[in-house]
Motif scaffolding. Structure first.
Motif, mmCIF file in Angstrom:
data_model
loop_
_atom_site.group_PDB
_atom_site.id
_atom_site.type_symbol
_atom_site.label_atom_id
_atom_site.label_comp_id
_atom_site.label_asym_id
_atom_site.label_seq_id
_atom_site.Cartn_x
_atom_site.Cartn_y
_atom_site.Cartn_z
ATOM 1 N N HIS A 104 0.800 -1.229 0.000
ATOM 2 C CA HIS A 104 0.000 0.000 0.000
ATOM 3 C C HIS A 104 0.834 1.281 0.000
ATOM 4 O O HIS A 104 0.300 2.345 -0.349
ATOM 5 N N ASN A 105 2.115 1.205 0.390
ATOM 6 C CA ASN A 105 2.851 2.451 0.637
ATOM 7 C C ASN A 105 4.190 2.583 -0.072
ATOM 8 O O ASN A 105 4.703 3.692 -0.198
ATOM 9 N N ALA A 106 4.784 1.479 -0.500
ATOM 10 C CA ALA A 106 6.173 1.524 -0.951
ATOM 11 C C ALA A 106 6.390 2.468 -2.134
ATOM 12 O O ALA A 106 7.322 3.283 -2.141
ATOM 13 N N LYS A 107 5.532 2.383 -3.152
ATOM 14 C CA LYS A 107 5.735 3.218 -4.338
ATOM 15 C C LYS A 107 5.591 4.701 -4.000
ATOM 16 O O LYS A 107 6.370 5.539 -4.479
ATOM 17 N N LYS A 108 4.608 5.019 -3.184
ATOM 18 C CA LYS A 108 4.396 6.414 -2.795
ATOM 19 C C LYS A 108 5.578 6.929 -1.982
ATOM 20 O O LYS A 108 6.073 8.042 -2.207
ATOM 21 N N LEU A 109 6.054 6.129 -1.040
ATOM 22 C CA LEU A 109 7.199 6.527 -0.228
ATOM 23 C C LEU A 109 8.440 6.735 -1.097
ATOM 24 O O LEU A 109 9.160 7.730 -0.957
ATOM 25 N N LEU A 110 8.687 5.808 -2.000
ATOM 26 C CA LEU A 110 9.875 5.901 -2.846
ATOM 27 C C LEU A 110 9.811 7.123 -3.762
ATOM 28 O O LEU A 110 10.818 7.822 -3.960
ATOM 29 N N SER A 111 8.632 7.424 -4.289
ATOM 30 C CA SER A 111 8.497 8.561 -5.205
ATOM 31 C C SER A 111 8.738 9.897 -4.504
ATOM 32 O O SER A 111 9.029 10.898 -5.157
ATOM 33 N N PRO A 145 10.711 2.959 1.131
ATOM 34 C CA PRO A 145 10.256 2.327 2.367
ATOM 35 C C PRO A 145 11.428 1.926 3.269
ATOM 36 O O PRO A 145 12.358 1.241 2.833
ATOM 37 N N PHE A 146 11.345 2.343 4.539
ATOM 38 C CA PHE A 146 12.396 2.107 5.524
ATOM 39 C C PHE A 146 11.811 1.332 6.697
ATOM 40 O O PHE A 146 10.694 1.612 7.140
ATOM 41 N N PHE A 147 12.601 0.380 7.235
ATOM 42 C CA PHE A 147 12.096 -0.537 8.246
ATOM 43 C C PHE A 147 13.059 -0.706 9.420
ATOM 44 O O PHE A 147 14.283 -0.547 9.279
ATOM 45 N N TYR A 148 12.501 -1.031 10.570
ATOM 46 C CA TYR A 148 13.219 -1.641 11.686
ATOM 47 C C TYR A 148 12.892 -3.132 11.679
ATOM 48 O O TYR A 148 11.717 -3.518 11.506
ATOM 49 N N LEU A 149 13.891 -3.978 11.905
ATOM 50 C CA LEU A 149 13.679 -5.419 12.015
ATOM 51 C C LEU A 149 13.999 -5.841 13.438
ATOM 52 O O LEU A 149 15.112 -5.632 13.929
ATOM 53 N N SER A 150 13.024 -6.459 14.111
ATOM 54 C CA SER A 150 13.116 -6.729 15.545
ATOM 55 C C SER A 150 13.711 -8.087 15.861
ATOM 56 O O SER A 150 13.635 -9.024 15.084
ATOM 57 N N LYS A 151 14.289 -8.152 17.054
ATOM 58 C CA LYS A 151 14.659 -9.397 17.732
ATOM 59 C C LYS A 151 15.474 -10.333 16.861
ATOM 60 O O LYS A 151 15.122 -11.517 16.681
#
Length: 533
Positions: free
Chosen positions: A186-193, A198-204
């Motif tokens: 739902h968000n990656a293309k809009k964020l990249l443009s 798209p930026f993430f934290y990966l847990s544990k």
């Protein structure tokens, strides 16, 4: 594929998110990686069994992995990630008011949290994902376009969590794949443009640390990133992720983790409580690994934690990646309490974070928005640059022993009472649909709940005496403290909430008296107790 119906009040979110194509995308993602995720869990279990059976201790890998033998760096980060001084932590997007306040803040980033500070009920998942969608697509009144907001550092659930409201091929789907898939679709293309993700934290991060496969989890995530980018037609490397080193085993494989994610890496993050709790998780039955009272004896100044932070900074900066610290959990008192009280809290928090800046971190988190300006000024004053990648920490000579030495100290009655209250109130908050709460001037979340219940379990297991009066920590003693806390706390609660608190205390006692240590409190709650949403 089966998807649960829309909960009352979440109909719009469900219609927006659970489209045929979005569900298909997540289902295909789950099918593509189902076996790898199953293998990931098997390796975790085998490693724990091996440690328990042999009494072995982790060590740095000595094989000829490219991370050890070649000169390499992670791919450069986008411009908006060059400065990561301050993230707001524990921002559950399901809490609309708090999320919108974070969006209006001056923070560099927002830990948009579906993990530690979030309770993953079905309504909360839908509301949180929908609020992210609305922020990215500029649909929240009074909120600026995404390119003018703090960076959204999206944090899916960790691998121990399951999304019971979506089933693929007869199985509930892994929580992180559901969250990541929906956020990406739902968000990656809009964020990249708009150069905003798209930026993430990966847990544990919790690695096997055996043979050539100890960094498998980073490799799995890298494959997931590549799959999603290809499926959505995004350039390779569009996704960037910061791995939270929340497990003692992962601290021995940080270079390998960065290498596996080198096209997608922002860097590594170090925090105090999940990491400390992992010692109990992995070695808690061993008497030489009894962790003393965290309130009195555990801080980032202690050797095992300062060594861990130094190694994170050294490893990241050698490879061109950012190293970030944990969260300042203190809350500023209300203004009506007087400026002196606020200054004292702020000064204490700033002093602790200044040590991290001097250690070379490129940023850290705070919970209280009121702390942002002071902490940002500290970075400007002591670093004079958007990051500290130039601080290589060649002076640090960290050995395996440095990472494994336990701090000296014992158990205090005050610390035991605090751990009991934190554990009970976390469970109570989950029953109320909240992933974090406030206690004694600080925010508490699953990380502090983990260390609290871990310590109580370990002190009972090893029959530790109190420093105060030499009484032994036993299950009956903890039960009496629990009953006293419930009695005192109940005075400010409704009759319904009193019953919920009593139930929460009973569950807490179950957890801390189990013969075998439950690996994660959130797994126990979601799968065995709270799968009722």
């Amino acid at each position: 594929v089966h998807i649960s119906v829309a909960p009352v009040g979440c109909e719009e979110a469900w219609r927006t998110l659970m489209t045929r194509d979005a569900v298909k995308f997540v289902a295909q993602l789950v099918i593509a990686f189902d076996e790898e995720v199953e293998e990931l869990h098997r390796r975790r279990q085998l490693r724990k069994l091996h440690l328990d059976r042999t009494g072995d201790l982790p060590d740095f890998l000595d094989h000829a992995h490219p991370a050890k033998t070649s000169d390499w760096k992670v791919a450069p980060v986008p411009e908006r990630l060059n400065c990561r001084h301050l993230d707001l932590g524990d921002v559950s997007p399901s809490n609309t008011q708090h999320f919108e306040a974070a969006l209006r803040s001056s923070a560099q980033g927002i830990q948009t949290d579906f993990d530690d500070g979030h309770c993953p009920s079905w309504p909360n998942q839908l509301r949180g994902l929908h609020n992210v969608f609305r922020a990215v697509h500029h649909q929240i009144p009074g909120i600026s376009p995404i390119q003018d907001l703090p960076i959204l550092m999206l944090r899916p659930r960790a691998w121990n969590m399951t999304e019971f409201n979506m089933m693929v091929n007869g199985k509930a789907v892994p929580g992180p794949l559901f969250d990541f898939g929906m956020l990406m679709y739902h968000n990656a293309k809009k964020l990249l443009s708009h150069q905003s993700g798209p930026f993430f934290y990966l847990s544990k991060a919790s690695h096997a640390n055996t043979s050539l496969e100890g960094f498998l989890e980073a490799r799995v995530w890298n494959s997931i990133f590549k799959w999603a980018q290809n499926k959505l037609g995004l350039p390779l490397g569009s996704v960037k992720a910061c791995v939270l080193i929340e497990n003692v085993l992962a601290s021995f494989e940080m270079e390998e983790i960065l290498y596996e994610l080198k096209e997608h890496s922002v860097g590594l993050n170090c925090g105090i409580w999940d990491y400390s709790a992992s010692f109990v998780n992995k070695f808690g039955h061993r008497s030489e690994f009894v962790l003393p009272d965290r309130s009195k004896y555990v801080s980032m100044e202690k050797h095992f934690l300062s060594s861990y932070m130094d190694l994170v900074v050294q490893t990241c900066h050698r490879r061109g990646a950012h190293a970030t610290g944990g969260m300042a959990a203190a809350l500023l008192p209300p203004a009506k309490g007087g400026q002196e009280a606020r200054d004292n809290v702020l000064q204490k928090a700033a002093l602790g974070k200044l040590r991290e800046i001097k250690a070379g971190v490129d940023g850290f988190m705070v919970y209280d928005i009121g702390m942002l300006s002071t902490m940002q000024e500290m970075f400007k004053r002591f670093t004079h640059s958007p990051n500290q990648l130039h601080v290589t920490r060649d002076d640090a000579r960290i050995t395996a022993a440095d990472l494994l030495v336990m701090p000296s100290g014992g158990v205090t009655l005050t610390g035991l009472r605090h751990n009991v209250s934190v554990g009970i109130m976390f469970i109570f908050s989950w029953f109320k649909g909240r992933g974090h709460y406030f206690l004694n001037g600080a925010v508490e979340d699953s990380a502090t709940a983990e260390i609290s219940r871990s310590q109580v379990w370990q002190w009972i297991r090893h029959c530790r005496p109190l420093e105060d009066d030499k009484r032994t920590v036993t299950s009956s003693f903890v039960q009496s403290l629990s009953e006293n806390f419930v009695k005192q706390k109940s005075q400010e609660l409704s009759a319904e909430d009193r019953k919920t608190l009593e139930t929460s205390a009973a569950i807490f006692l179950q957890i801390v008296t189990k013969r075998n240590f439950p690996e994660f409190i959130t797994t126990y709650l979601s799968e065995e107790i709270l799968n009722i949403f």
